[in-house]
Design an enzyme around this catalytic site. Sequence first.
Site, PDB file in Angstrom:
ATOM      1  N   GLY A  26       0.817  -1.203   0.000  1.00  0.00           N
ATOM      2  CA  GLY A  26       0.000   0.000   0.000  1.00  0.00           C
ATOM      3  C   GLY A  26       0.853   1.255   0.000  1.00  0.00           C
ATOM      4  O   GLY A  26       0.573   2.217  -0.712  1.00  0.00           O
ATOM      5  N   ARG A  30       7.330   1.788   0.839  1.00  0.00           N
ATOM      6  CA  ARG A  30       7.665   0.376   1.003  1.00  0.00           C
ATOM      7  C   ARG A  30       8.125  -0.200  -0.323  1.00  0.00           C
ATOM      8  O   ARG A  30       9.023  -1.041  -0.379  1.00  0.00           O
ATOM      9  CB  ARG A  30       6.450  -0.385   1.534  1.00  0.00           C
ATOM     10  CG  ARG A  30       6.735  -1.807   1.973  1.00  0.00           C
ATOM     11  CD  ARG A  30       7.566  -1.857   3.220  1.00  0.00           C
ATOM     12  NE  ARG A  30       6.939  -1.144   4.324  1.00  0.00           N
ATOM     13  CZ  ARG A  30       7.482  -0.970   5.520  1.00  0.00           C
ATOM     14  NH1 ARG A  30       8.675  -1.454   5.765  1.00  0.00           N
ATOM     15  NH2 ARG A  30       6.859  -0.302   6.464  1.00  0.00           N
ATOM     16  N   ARG A  49       1.595  11.090  -8.911  1.00  0.00           N
ATOM     17  CA  ARG A  49       0.940  11.238  -7.610  1.00  0.00           C
ATOM     18  C   ARG A  49       1.757  10.618  -6.470  1.00  0.00           C
ATOM     19  O   ARG A  49       1.208  10.230  -5.433  1.00  0.00           O
ATOM     20  CB  ARG A  49      -0.465  10.622  -7.632  1.00  0.00           C
ATOM     21  CG  ARG A  49      -1.442  11.365  -8.538  1.00  0.00           C
ATOM     22  CD  ARG A  49      -2.780  10.649  -8.625  1.00  0.00           C
ATOM     23  NE  ARG A  49      -3.732  11.411  -9.432  1.00  0.00           N
ATOM     24  CZ  ARG A  49      -4.697  12.166  -8.937  1.00  0.00           C
ATOM     25  NH1 ARG A  49      -4.856  12.274  -7.634  1.00  0.00           N
ATOM     26  NH2 ARG A  49      -5.519  12.816  -9.745  1.00  0.00           N
ATOM     27  N   ARG A  93      -0.277  -8.650  -3.341  1.00  0.00           N
ATOM     28  CA  ARG A  93      -0.354  -7.575  -2.346  1.00  0.00           C
ATOM     29  C   ARG A  93       0.429  -7.980  -1.117  1.00  0.00           C
ATOM     30  O   ARG A  93       0.310  -9.103  -0.620  1.00  0.00           O
ATOM     31  CB  ARG A  93      -1.818  -7.316  -1.967  1.00  0.00           C
ATOM     32  CG  ARG A  93      -1.974  -6.539  -0.668  1.00  0.00           C
ATOM     33  CD  ARG A  93      -3.319  -5.903  -0.481  1.00  0.00           C
ATOM     34  NE  ARG A  93      -3.635  -5.648   0.910  1.00  0.00           N
ATOM     35  CZ  ARG A  93      -3.036  -4.741   1.683  1.00  0.00           C
ATOM     36  NH1 ARG A  93      -2.059  -3.996   1.205  1.00  0.00           N
ATOM     37  NH2 ARG A  93      -3.403  -4.586   2.948  1.00  0.00           N
ATOM     38  N   SER A  96      -0.261  -4.746   5.668  1.00  0.00           N
ATOM     39  CA  SER A  96      -0.483  -4.960   7.099  1.00  0.00           C
ATOM     40  C   SER A  96      -1.950  -5.251   7.352  1.00  0.00           C
ATOM     41  O   SER A  96      -2.817  -4.958   6.533  1.00  0.00           O
ATOM     42  CB  SER A  96      -0.037  -3.734   7.893  1.00  0.00           C
ATOM     43  OG  SER A  96      -0.778  -2.594   7.484  1.00  0.00           O
ATOM     44  N   ASP A 210      -1.149  -5.073  14.191  1.00  0.00           N
ATOM     45  CA  ASP A 210      -1.814  -4.744  15.449  1.00  0.00           C
ATOM     46  C   ASP A 210      -2.893  -5.783  15.737  1.00  0.00           C
ATOM     47  O   ASP A 210      -3.361  -6.474  14.829  1.00  0.00           O
ATOM     48  CB  ASP A 210      -2.414  -3.341  15.419  1.00  0.00           C
ATOM     49  CG  ASP A 210      -3.411  -3.152  14.285  1.00  0.00           C
ATOM     50  OD1 ASP A 210      -4.602  -3.029  14.572  1.00  0.00           O
ATOM     51  OD2 ASP A 210      -2.999  -3.119  13.112  1.00  0.00           O
ATOM     52  N   ARG A 223       7.914  -2.858  12.623  1.00  0.00           N
ATOM     53  CA  ARG A 223       7.257  -3.288  11.395  1.00  0.00           C
ATOM     54  C   ARG A 223       8.259  -3.538  10.279  1.00  0.00           C
ATOM     55  O   ARG A 223       8.043  -4.383   9.420  1.00  0.00           O
ATOM     56  CB  ARG A 223       6.246  -2.229  10.948  1.00  0.00           C
ATOM     57  CG  ARG A 223       5.030  -2.140  11.839  1.00  0.00           C
ATOM     58  CD  ARG A 223       4.013  -1.159  11.295  1.00  0.00           C
ATOM     59  NE  ARG A 223       2.972  -0.892  12.281  1.00  0.00           N
ATOM     60  CZ  ARG A 223       1.850  -0.249  12.001  1.00  0.00           C
ATOM     61  NH1 ARG A 223       1.632   0.192  10.778  1.00  0.00           N
ATOM     62  NH2 ARG A 223       0.950  -0.041  12.938  1.00  0.00           N
TER      63      ARG A 223
END
Length: 238
Positions: A26, A30, A49, A93, A96, A210, A223
């Site tokens: 996402g 990353r 963008r 994908r 998290s 989480d 993370r």
Amino acid sequence: MSTSHKETPHIKPGGVEIAETILLPGDPLRAQFIAENYLENAVQFNNVRGMLGYTGTFKGRKISVMGTGMGTPSMSLYSWELIHVFGVKNLIRIGSAGAIQDHLNLYDIVFAMGSATDSNYGHQYNLPGHYSITASFELLEKAKKIADAQGQKVHVGNVLSSDIFYNADQTALKRWSEMGILCAEMESAGLYMNAAHAGVNALCILTISDHIFRHESTTTEERQTAFTKMMEIALELA
């Protein structure tokens, strides 16, 4: 015209090839991290963008990585263009998720075999019933074998792909939990439906960042390590 010279309003490769297999975090940063730390000869193919995308090689195999943003609309837009304009065949994908089962813990890895959703994205297909949203078994089976070979314990099951991050109905996740849903994220349903409709492969690999009911969460630094394990499984799928 070759796919390397095509472009869309959201992806402008400038002649850089996009591989048939792509990792889709996402967060575009990353994607940059993966390109800089895992790919050889990585070349940027997108920055429209701020949604960074790169193509390079991993163990001699060409692979791309690109951010998708958050939520089904953003994931669906980018994955549709990657599939239909740029010829991508395998979309993975890596993201998290928030655990909603007690046997899941921070840093655990989940393979989304199925994707329950509260999204209305599927209405466009005008199906005469409820569509079962599932991963590509080809990618899922291969990913499980890779995880086993790496000695990585993973959970395989159904996840919730929700359009809602801040839900006014505070009982909603409890009810999804009672149906065996492992965790909640926001992108897999749109990705899986796009892939199924186009006849290509998609898989969602998640790291538990989480635990929603236990009010546990990881730090940004923690993370980084947890996501690395997930990345290494995904990269082997190329």
